[in-house]
Design a protein around this motif. Sequence first.
Motif, PDB file in Angstrom:
ATOM      1  N   ALA A  70      82.609  48.240  36.206  1.00 23.13           N
ATOM      2  CA  ALA A  70      82.037  48.294  34.860  1.00 23.13           C
ATOM      3  C   ALA A  70      80.916  49.315  34.741  1.00 23.13           C
ATOM      4  N   ASN A  71      80.363  49.763  35.874  1.00 22.88           N
ATOM      5  CA  ASN A  71      79.283  50.755  35.840  1.00 22.88           C
ATOM      6  C   ASN A  71      79.790  52.182  35.922  1.00 22.88           C
ATOM      7  N   HIS A  72      81.100  52.381  35.769  1.00 19.92           N
ATOM      8  CA  HIS A  72      81.700  53.709  35.811  1.00 19.92           C
ATOM      9  C   HIS A  72      82.479  53.962  34.522  1.00 19.92           C
ATOM     10  N   PRO A  73      82.576  55.226  34.091  1.00 19.38           N
ATOM     11  CA  PRO A  73      83.273  55.531  32.840  1.00 19.38           C
ATOM     12  C   PRO A  73      84.788  55.433  32.988  1.00 19.38           C
ATOM     13  N   PRO A  74      85.471  55.072  31.908  1.00 19.33           N
ATOM     14  CA  PRO A  74      86.933  55.076  31.949  1.00 19.33           C
ATOM     15  C   PRO A  74      87.458  56.518  32.026  1.00 19.33           C
ATOM     16  N   PRO A  75      88.681  56.719  32.477  1.00 16.85           N
ATOM     17  CA  PRO A  75      89.656  55.671  32.833  1.00 16.85           C
ATOM     18  C   PRO A  75      89.575  55.230  34.300  1.00 16.85           C
ATOM     19  N   ASN A  76      88.684  55.847  35.068  1.00 17.19           N
ATOM     20  CA  ASN A  76      88.635  55.546  36.505  1.00 17.19           C
ATOM     21  C   ASN A  76      87.643  54.421  36.812  1.00 17.19           C
ATOM     22  N   ASN A  77      87.831  53.311  36.125  1.00 17.61           N
ATOM     23  CA  ASN A  77      86.927  52.170  36.336  1.00 17.61           C
ATOM     24  C   ASN A  77      87.692  50.849  36.293  1.00 17.61           C
ATOM     25  N   VAL A  78      88.827  50.840  36.948  1.00 18.71           N
ATOM     26  CA  VAL A  78      89.681  49.652  36.980  1.00 18.71           C
ATOM     27  C   VAL A  78      89.405  48.874  38.266  1.00 18.71           C
ATOM     28  N   PRO A  79      88.898  47.641  38.161  1.00 15.26           N
ATOM     29  CA  PRO A  79      88.617  46.865  39.370  1.00 15.26           C
ATOM     30  C   PRO A  79      89.840  46.752  40.275  1.00 15.26           C
ATOM     31  N   PHE A  80      89.602  46.835  41.563  1.00 15.19           N
ATOM     32  CA  PHE A  80      90.610  46.741  42.617  1.00 15.19           C
ATOM     33  C   PHE A  80      91.460  48.007  42.754  1.00 15.19           C
ATOM     34  N   THR A  81      91.537  48.811  41.710  1.00 10.38           N
ATOM     35  CA  THR A  81      92.433  49.974  41.719  1.00 10.38           C
ATOM     36  C   THR A  81      91.678  51.285  41.848  1.00 10.38           C
ATOM     37  N   SER A  82      90.615  51.448  41.081  1.00 15.55           N
ATOM     38  CA  SER A  82      89.866  52.704  41.079  1.00 15.55           C
ATOM     39  C   SER A  82      88.955  52.819  42.300  1.00 15.55           C
ATOM     40  N   HIS A  83      88.627  54.062  42.638  1.00 13.62           N
ATOM     41  CA  HIS A  83      87.695  54.357  43.724  1.00 13.62           C
ATOM     42  C   HIS A  83      86.627  55.313  43.203  1.00 13.62           C
ATOM     43  N   THR A  84      85.533  55.394  43.923  1.00 10.79           N
ATOM     44  CA  THR A  84      84.511  56.388  43.606  1.00 10.79           C
ATOM     45  C   THR A  84      83.954  56.968  44.893  1.00 10.79           C
ATOM     46  N   THR A  85      83.394  58.147  44.795  1.00  6.88           N
ATOM     47  CA  THR A  85      82.751  58.785  45.944  1.00  6.88           C
ATOM     48  C   THR A  85      81.259  58.497  45.890  1.00  6.88           C
ATOM     49  N   ILE A  86      80.733  57.960  46.979  1.00  4.63           N
ATOM     50  CA  ILE A  86      79.309  57.660  47.074  1.00  4.63           C
ATOM     51  C   ILE A  86      78.641  58.753  47.893  1.00  4.63           C
ATOM     52  N   ILE A  87      77.570  59.300  47.360  1.00  8.57           N
ATOM     53  CA  ILE A  87      76.846  60.406  47.988  1.00  8.57           C
ATOM     54  C   ILE A  87      75.514  59.904  48.522  1.00  8.57           C
ATOM     55  N   ASN A  88      75.214  60.271  49.747  1.00  8.52           N
ATOM     56  CA  ASN A  88      73.918  59.916  50.322  1.00  8.52           C
ATOM     57  C   ASN A  88      72.813  60.525  49.461  1.00  8.52           C
ATOM     58  N   PRO A  89      71.965  59.695  48.845  1.00  8.74           N
ATOM     59  CA  PRO A  89      70.929  60.235  47.955  1.00  8.74           C
ATOM     60  C   PRO A  89      69.921  61.126  48.672  1.00  8.74           C
ATOM     61  N   TYR A  90      69.886  61.046  50.007  1.00 11.03           N
ATOM     62  CA  TYR A  90      68.949  61.853  50.777  1.00 11.03           C
ATOM     63  C   TYR A  90      69.630  63.000  51.522  1.00 11.03           C
ATOM     64  N   ASN A  91      70.955  63.070  51.410  1.00  6.86           N
ATOM     65  CA  ASN A  91      71.714  64.103  52.121  1.00  6.86           C
ATOM     66  C   ASN A  91      73.063  64.278  51.429  1.00  6.86           C
ATOM     67  N   PRO A  92      73.142  65.149  50.419  1.00  2.90           N
ATOM     68  CA  PRO A  92      74.352  65.289  49.617  1.00  2.90           C
ATOM     69  C   PRO A  92      75.598  65.706  50.407  1.00  2.90           C
ATOM     70  N   SER A  93      75.421  66.184  51.632  1.00  3.41           N
ATOM     71  CA  SER A  93      76.587  66.569  52.421  1.00  3.41           C
ATOM     72  C   SER A  93      77.302  65.363  53.030  1.00  3.41           C
ATOM     73  N   GLU A  94      76.673  64.195  52.962  1.00  2.00           N
ATOM     74  CA  GLU A  94      77.256  62.990  53.540  1.00  2.00           C
ATOM     75  C   GLU A  94      77.793  62.092  52.415  1.00  2.00           C
ATOM     76  N   THR A  95      79.092  61.837  52.436  1.00  2.00           N
ATOM     77  CA  THR A  95      79.732  61.056  51.381  1.00  2.00           C
ATOM     78  C   THR A  95      80.756  60.092  51.975  1.00  2.00           C
ATOM     79  N   TYR A  96      81.149  59.100  51.193  1.00  2.00           N
ATOM     80  CA  TYR A  96      82.302  58.280  51.547  1.00  2.00           C
ATOM     81  C   TYR A  96      82.930  57.717  50.275  1.00  2.00           C
ATOM     82  N   ASP A  97      84.199  57.341  50.401  1.00  2.00           N
ATOM     83  CA  ASP A  97      84.958  56.798  49.283  1.00  2.00           C
ATOM     84  C   ASP A  97      84.883  55.275  49.312  1.00  2.00           C
ATOM     85  N   THR A  98      84.775  54.655  48.141  1.00  2.00           N
ATOM     86  CA  THR A  98      84.743  53.192  48.101  1.00  2.00           C
ATOM     87  C   THR A  98      85.585  52.667  46.947  1.00  2.00           C
ATOM     88  N   ARG A  99      86.146  51.503  47.149  1.00  2.00           N
ATOM     89  CA  ARG A  99      86.925  50.818  46.124  1.00  2.00           C
ATOM     90  C   ARG A  99      85.982  50.180  45.116  1.00  2.00           C
TER      91      ARG A  99
END
Length: 235
Positions: A70-99
């Motif tokens: 619910a904290n992400h804009p549509p259409p990529n905000n479907v629970p269980f289905t959508s993913h987002t990339t999380i960026i280290n706030p202190y090191n933008p080169s470090e990221t990971y994908d999360t459901r």
Amino acid sequence: MTTADRPSEFRPALLVVDMQEDFCPPNGSLAVTDGRDVIPVINTLLANPTFTTRIATKDWHPPSHISFAANHPPPNNVPFTSHTTIINPYNPSETYDTRLWPIHCVQGTPGAELVPELDQSLLDEIVEKGMDDRVEMYSCFHDPFESPRVSDSGLVEKLKGKDVTHVYVVGLAMDYCVKCSAVDACKAGFKVYVVEEGTKAVDPGAWGEVMKELEGYGVSVVGMGGKEMAWLDKA
């Protein structure tokens, strides 16, 4: 089974991961199928006097948490289905994908409470996690970032301060918070056992794959009748 083959250095801890209302049927917003069925096993383990310490963990999210669809804009905000990339706030080169998930375990809400059937009188401590809204934190130890770490519960230091050698892990869910907590405990130098009867998965079909992944990290998945459980018998 006897304790004859128990390691000479054996100071076990029990980690009860996220046994919260929102992860349990019938009303949990992120209910794990049959999640409540593991409670009798967990209570049996909690009552075992061999454990050096018994610690429960709780997801304790702010409403703005990044894992909530619910904290992400549509259409990529479907629970269980959508993913987002999380960026280290202190090191933008470090990221990971999360459901992305439904809103769950929000601080101070009924869904964030430990289930009442859990015998909390036997717990030594409750550790809260996932409080930084910028990072996903499945593990009860710390977030996945390393350079630098963003959020750390201090649990490694708590266990080492009690001279813990072995960690037994139960709770929800096997394929997310239990898995990540077990892996991080192993990386921290503990010998780790996930008790099969004490956990359930969000995606039951992933059970075999997760077991292989755990074993690849050195985590053992054990049954209640196994020798590792007999080590907990002081008799």
